[in-house]
Motif scaffolding. Structure first.
Motif, mmCIF file in Angstrom:
data_model
loop_
_atom_site.group_PDB
_atom_site.id
_atom_site.type_symbol
_atom_site.label_atom_id
_atom_site.label_comp_id
_atom_site.label_asym_id
_atom_site.label_seq_id
_atom_site.Cartn_x
_atom_site.Cartn_y
_atom_site.Cartn_z
ATOM 1 N N PRO A 198 -5.731 43.185 -81.823
ATOM 2 C CA PRO A 198 -7.704 43.511 -81.710
ATOM 3 C C PRO A 198 -8.698 43.782 -80.598
ATOM 4 N N GLN A 199 -7.612 42.921 -79.515
ATOM 5 C CA GLN A 199 -8.646 42.765 -78.076
ATOM 6 C C GLN A 199 -8.666 44.730 -77.561
ATOM 7 N N TYR A 200 -7.519 45.338 -78.071
ATOM 8 C CA TYR A 200 -7.477 46.704 -77.480
ATOM 9 C C TYR A 200 -8.167 47.451 -78.668
ATOM 10 N N ALA A 201 -8.579 46.970 -80.447
ATOM 11 C CA ALA A 201 -8.964 48.233 -81.154
ATOM 12 C C ALA A 201 -10.253 47.405 -80.453
ATOM 13 N N ARG A 202 -11.431 46.865 -80.402
ATOM 14 C CA ARG A 202 -12.629 46.331 -79.706
ATOM 15 C C ARG A 202 -12.894 47.382 -78.583
ATOM 16 N N ALA A 203 -11.790 46.405 -77.354
ATOM 17 C CA ALA A 203 -12.376 47.142 -76.019
ATOM 18 C C ALA A 203 -12.274 49.661 -76.303
ATOM 19 N N ILE A 204 -11.335 49.814 -77.423
ATOM 20 C CA ILE A 204 -11.550 51.596 -77.797
ATOM 21 C C ILE A 204 -12.953 51.536 -78.153
ATOM 22 N N LEU A 205 -13.305 51.020 -79.858
ATOM 23 C CA LEU A 205 -14.573 50.898 -80.088
ATOM 24 C C LEU A 205 -15.454 50.778 -79.371
ATOM 25 N N GLU A 206 -15.784 49.395 -78.352
ATOM 26 C CA GLU A 206 -16.928 49.649 -77.049
ATOM 27 C C GLU A 206 -16.844 50.396 -76.173
ATOM 28 N N GLY A 207 -15.923 51.627 -75.561
ATOM 29 C CA GLY A 207 -16.209 52.341 -74.556
ATOM 30 C C GLY A 207 -15.134 51.525 -73.853
ATOM 31 N N ARG A 208 -15.259 50.907 -74.008
ATOM 32 C CA ARG A 208 -14.352 49.372 -72.473
ATOM 33 C C ARG A 208 -12.849 50.364 -71.911
ATOM 34 N N LYS A 209 -12.752 50.993 -72.860
ATOM 35 C CA LYS A 209 -10.881 52.195 -73.421
ATOM 36 C C LYS A 209 -10.835 52.849 -73.741
ATOM 37 N N THR A 210 -10.730 53.929 -73.028
ATOM 38 C CA THR A 210 -10.167 55.911 -73.475
ATOM 39 C C THR A 210 -8.930 56.087 -73.683
ATOM 40 N N ILE A 211 -8.132 54.990 -73.357
ATOM 41 C CA ILE A 211 -6.913 55.553 -73.065
ATOM 42 C C ILE A 211 -5.355 54.376 -73.747
ATOM 43 N N GLU A 212 -5.266 54.687 -75.274
ATOM 44 C CA GLU A 212 -4.389 54.444 -75.311
ATOM 45 C C GLU A 212 -2.462 54.893 -75.081
ATOM 46 N N VAL A 213 -1.743 53.689 -75.041
ATOM 47 C CA VAL A 213 -0.671 54.079 -74.283
ATOM 48 C C VAL A 213 0.483 53.406 -75.504
ATOM 49 N N ARG A 214 1.663 54.703 -75.043
ATOM 50 C CA ARG A 214 2.357 54.493 -76.283
ATOM 51 C C ARG A 214 3.576 55.185 -75.640
ATOM 52 N N ARG A 215 4.845 54.415 -76.473
ATOM 53 C CA ARG A 215 6.449 54.901 -76.119
ATOM 54 C C ARG A 215 6.218 55.968 -76.033
ATOM 55 N N ARG A 216 6.556 55.691 -77.219
ATOM 56 C CA ARG A 216 7.179 57.166 -78.105
ATOM 57 C C ARG A 216 5.730 57.717 -79.124
ATOM 58 N N PHE A 217 5.466 58.698 -79.086
ATOM 59 C CA PHE A 217 4.282 59.286 -79.878
ATOM 60 C C PHE A 217 4.412 60.548 -80.211
ATOM 61 N N PRO A 218 4.278 61.309 -81.857
ATOM 62 C CA PRO A 218 4.168 62.315 -82.081
ATOM 63 C C PRO A 218 2.789 63.220 -81.558
ATOM 64 N N ASN A 219 3.200 64.749 -81.461
ATOM 65 C CA ASN A 219 1.914 65.432 -80.726
ATOM 66 C C ASN A 219 1.592 66.096 -81.821
ATOM 67 N N ILE A 220 0.420 65.409 -81.725
ATOM 68 C CA ILE A 220 -0.876 65.231 -82.514
ATOM 69 C C ILE A 220 -2.889 66.427 -82.312
ATOM 70 N N ASP A 221 -2.736 66.463 -83.547
ATOM 71 C CA ASP A 221 -3.906 67.981 -83.223
ATOM 72 C C ASP A 221 -4.888 67.352 -81.930
ATOM 73 N N PRO A 222 -5.143 67.495 -80.790
ATOM 74 C CA PRO A 222 -6.575 67.726 -80.431
ATOM 75 C C PRO A 222 -7.980 67.619 -81.522
ATOM 76 N N GLY A 223 -8.968 66.590 -81.745
ATOM 77 C CA GLY A 223 -9.874 66.810 -82.482
ATOM 78 C C GLY A 223 -9.485 65.825 -83.918
ATOM 79 N N THR A 224 -8.097 65.228 -84.152
ATOM 80 C CA THR A 224 -7.880 64.368 -85.690
ATOM 81 C C THR A 224 -8.786 63.416 -84.989
ATOM 82 N N THR A 225 -8.840 62.321 -86.017
ATOM 83 C CA THR A 225 -9.449 61.423 -86.448
ATOM 84 C C THR A 225 -8.560 60.219 -86.410
ATOM 85 N N VAL A 226 -8.761 59.085 -86.016
ATOM 86 C CA VAL A 226 -7.963 57.914 -85.626
ATOM 87 C C VAL A 226 -8.523 57.053 -86.045
ATOM 88 N N VAL A 227 -8.007 56.276 -86.942
ATOM 89 C CA VAL A 227 -9.008 54.894 -87.571
ATOM 90 C C VAL A 227 -8.228 53.860 -87.306
#
Length: 143
Positions: free
Chosen positions: A11-40
Protein backbone atom coordinates in the motif's frame (compact mmCIF):
# COMPACT_ATOMS: atom_id res chain seq x y z
CA UNK A 1 -5.59 -8.17 -28.07
CA UNK A 2 -4.16 -5.27 -26.11
CA UNK A 3 -3.26 -6.20 -22.60
CA UNK A 4 -2.49 -4.42 -19.39
CA UNK A 5 -0.73 -5.49 -16.24
CA UNK A 6 -2.22 -5.86 -12.75
CA UNK A 7 0.70 -5.23 -10.39
CA UNK A 8 0.46 -6.24 -6.73
CA UNK A 9 2.31 -3.74 -4.59
CA UNK A 10 2.45 -2.80 -0.91
CA UNK A 11 0.00 0.00 0.00
CA UNK A 12 2.62 2.62 0.90
CA UNK A 13 4.39 2.13 -2.43
CA UNK A 14 1.18 2.11 -4.48
CA UNK A 15 0.19 5.44 -2.94
CA UNK A 16 3.67 6.91 -3.45
CA UNK A 17 3.48 5.98 -7.14
CA UNK A 18 0.04 7.53 -7.57
CA UNK A 19 1.22 10.68 -5.77
CA UNK A 20 4.24 10.92 -8.10
CA UNK A 21 6.78 10.49 -5.28
CA UNK A 22 7.90 7.09 -6.58
CA UNK A 23 8.54 6.79 -10.31
CA UNK A 24 10.36 3.45 -10.35
CA UNK A 25 9.18 0.11 -9.00
CA UNK A 26 11.89 -2.49 -8.36
CA UNK A 27 11.30 -6.17 -9.08
CA UNK A 28 13.68 -9.10 -8.69
CA UNK A 29 12.48 -10.73 -11.91
CA UNK A 30 10.08 -9.39 -14.44
CA UNK A 31 9.16 -10.14 -18.06
CA UNK A 32 9.75 -7.71 -20.89
CA UNK A 33 6.70 -5.49 -21.15
CA UNK A 34 6.12 -2.99 -23.93
CA UNK A 35 6.50 0.72 -23.15
CA UNK A 36 3.10 2.38 -22.97
CA UNK A 37 1.47 -0.61 -21.26
CA UNK A 38 -1.18 0.34 -18.71
CA UNK A 39 -0.24 -0.83 -15.22
CA UNK A 40 -3.13 -1.27 -12.79
CA UNK A 41 -1.96 -0.82 -9.19
CA UNK A 42 -3.38 -3.37 -6.78
CA UNK A 43 -2.63 -2.36 -3.20
CA UNK A 44 -1.97 -5.61 -1.33
CA UNK A 45 -2.86 -6.51 2.25
CA UNK A 46 -4.26 -5.02 4.35
CA UNK A 47 -5.92 -2.71 1.80
CA UNK A 48 -6.64 -5.29 -0.93
CA UNK A 49 -7.94 -2.91 -3.58
CA UNK A 50 -7.09 -1.39 -6.96
CA UNK A 51 -6.21 2.28 -6.47
CA UNK A 52 -5.48 3.47 -10.00
CA UNK A 53 -3.22 3.16 -13.01
CA UNK A 54 0.11 4.35 -14.38
CA UNK A 55 1.75 4.03 -17.78
CA UNK A 56 4.93 2.03 -18.18
CA UNK A 57 7.60 4.30 -19.67
CA UNK A 58 10.19 1.55 -19.89
CA UNK A 59 11.74 -1.40 -18.12
CA UNK A 60 15.40 -1.39 -17.17
CA UNK A 61 17.32 -4.61 -16.56
CA UNK A 62 20.03 -3.76 -14.07
CA UNK A 63 22.44 -5.44 -11.70
CA UNK A 64 20.98 -5.36 -8.16
CA UNK A 65 24.17 -3.74 -6.91
CA UNK A 66 23.65 -0.71 -9.16
CA UNK A 67 20.02 0.08 -8.34
CA UNK A 68 20.60 2.37 -5.36
CA UNK A 69 23.50 4.33 -6.87
CA UNK A 70 21.69 5.01 -10.14
CA UNK A 71 18.03 5.26 -9.07
CA UNK A 72 17.87 5.60 -5.27
CA UNK A 73 16.01 8.91 -5.40
CA UNK A 74 13.26 7.49 -7.65
CA UNK A 75 12.43 4.15 -6.02
CA UNK A 76 10.80 5.39 -2.80
CA UNK A 77 12.42 2.79 -0.56
CA UNK A 78 15.22 2.93 2.02
CA UNK A 79 18.59 1.57 0.96
CA UNK A 80 18.55 -1.08 3.70
CA UNK A 81 15.07 -2.28 2.64
CA UNK A 82 16.19 -2.36 -1.00
CA UNK A 83 19.27 -4.40 -0.12
CA UNK A 84 17.16 -6.85 1.90
CA UNK A 85 14.66 -7.21 -0.97
CA UNK A 86 17.36 -7.78 -3.59
CA UNK A 87 19.59 -10.01 -1.44
CA UNK A 88 20.64 -13.05 -3.45
CA UNK A 89 19.08 -11.82 -6.69
CA UNK A 90 21.10 -12.27 -9.88
CA UNK A 91 19.15 -9.58 -11.68
CA UNK A 92 16.58 -6.89 -11.13
CA UNK A 93 14.13 -5.03 -13.31
CA UNK A 94 13.09 -1.45 -12.81
CA UNK A 95 9.65 -0.40 -13.99
CA UNK A 96 9.80 3.30 -14.77
CA UNK A 97 6.27 4.70 -14.75
CA UNK A 98 4.49 7.97 -15.42
CA UNK A 99 0.97 9.36 -15.94
CA UNK A 100 -0.41 8.32 -12.53
CA UNK A 101 -4.21 8.28 -12.34
CA UNK A 102 -5.89 7.70 -8.99
CA UNK A 103 -9.33 6.22 -9.40
CA UNK A 104 -12.39 7.86 -7.90
CA UNK A 105 -12.78 5.07 -5.31
CA UNK A 106 -10.62 2.01 -4.61
CA UNK A 107 -12.01 -1.18 -6.16
CA UNK A 108 -12.01 -3.92 -3.53
CA UNK A 109 -10.73 -7.44 -3.98
CA UNK A 110 -14.28 -8.69 -3.41
CA UNK A 111 -15.53 -6.54 -6.32
CA UNK A 112 -12.70 -7.73 -8.57
CA UNK A 113 -13.59 -11.32 -7.81
CA UNK A 114 -17.38 -10.98 -7.99
CA UNK A 115 -17.76 -8.74 -11.02
CA UNK A 116 -14.67 -9.48 -13.10
CA UNK A 117 -13.53 -12.88 -11.86
CA UNK A 118 -10.06 -11.43 -11.29
CA UNK A 119 -7.71 -12.80 -8.67
CA UNK A 120 -4.54 -10.71 -8.18
CA UNK A 121 -1.33 -12.72 -8.09
CA UNK A 122 1.47 -12.19 -5.61
CA UNK A 123 3.49 -10.28 -8.19
CA UNK A 124 1.57 -9.50 -11.38
CA UNK A 125 -0.88 -10.85 -13.93
CA UNK A 126 -2.03 -9.79 -17.36
CA UNK A 127 -5.41 -8.21 -17.98
CA UNK A 128 -7.32 -7.48 -21.15
CA UNK A 129 -7.88 -3.77 -21.76
CA UNK A 130 -11.63 -4.43 -21.43
CA UNK A 131 -11.07 -5.76 -17.89
CA UNK A 132 -9.25 -2.56 -16.96
CA UNK A 133 -12.17 -0.49 -18.22
CA UNK A 134 -14.66 -2.64 -16.31
CA UNK A 135 -12.61 -2.30 -13.12
CA UNK A 136 -12.37 1.46 -13.58
CA UNK A 137 -16.15 1.67 -13.94
CA UNK A 138 -16.45 -0.12 -10.60
CA UNK A 139 -14.48 2.73 -9.02
CA UNK A 140 -17.29 5.12 -9.92
CA UNK A 141 -20.00 2.90 -8.47
CA UNK A 142 -18.23 1.80 -5.26
CA UNK A 143 -19.69 3.10 -2.06
Amino acid sequence: MTRALLLSIKPQYARAILEGRKTIEVRRRFPNIDPGTTVVLYSSSPEKAVLGTVRLRRTIKISPGCVWALHGSDIGIDESDLNAYLAGADESTLLEVDCPESWEQPVSLNSLRAVLGIEPSQSFRYLATEQVEQAKQLSFSST
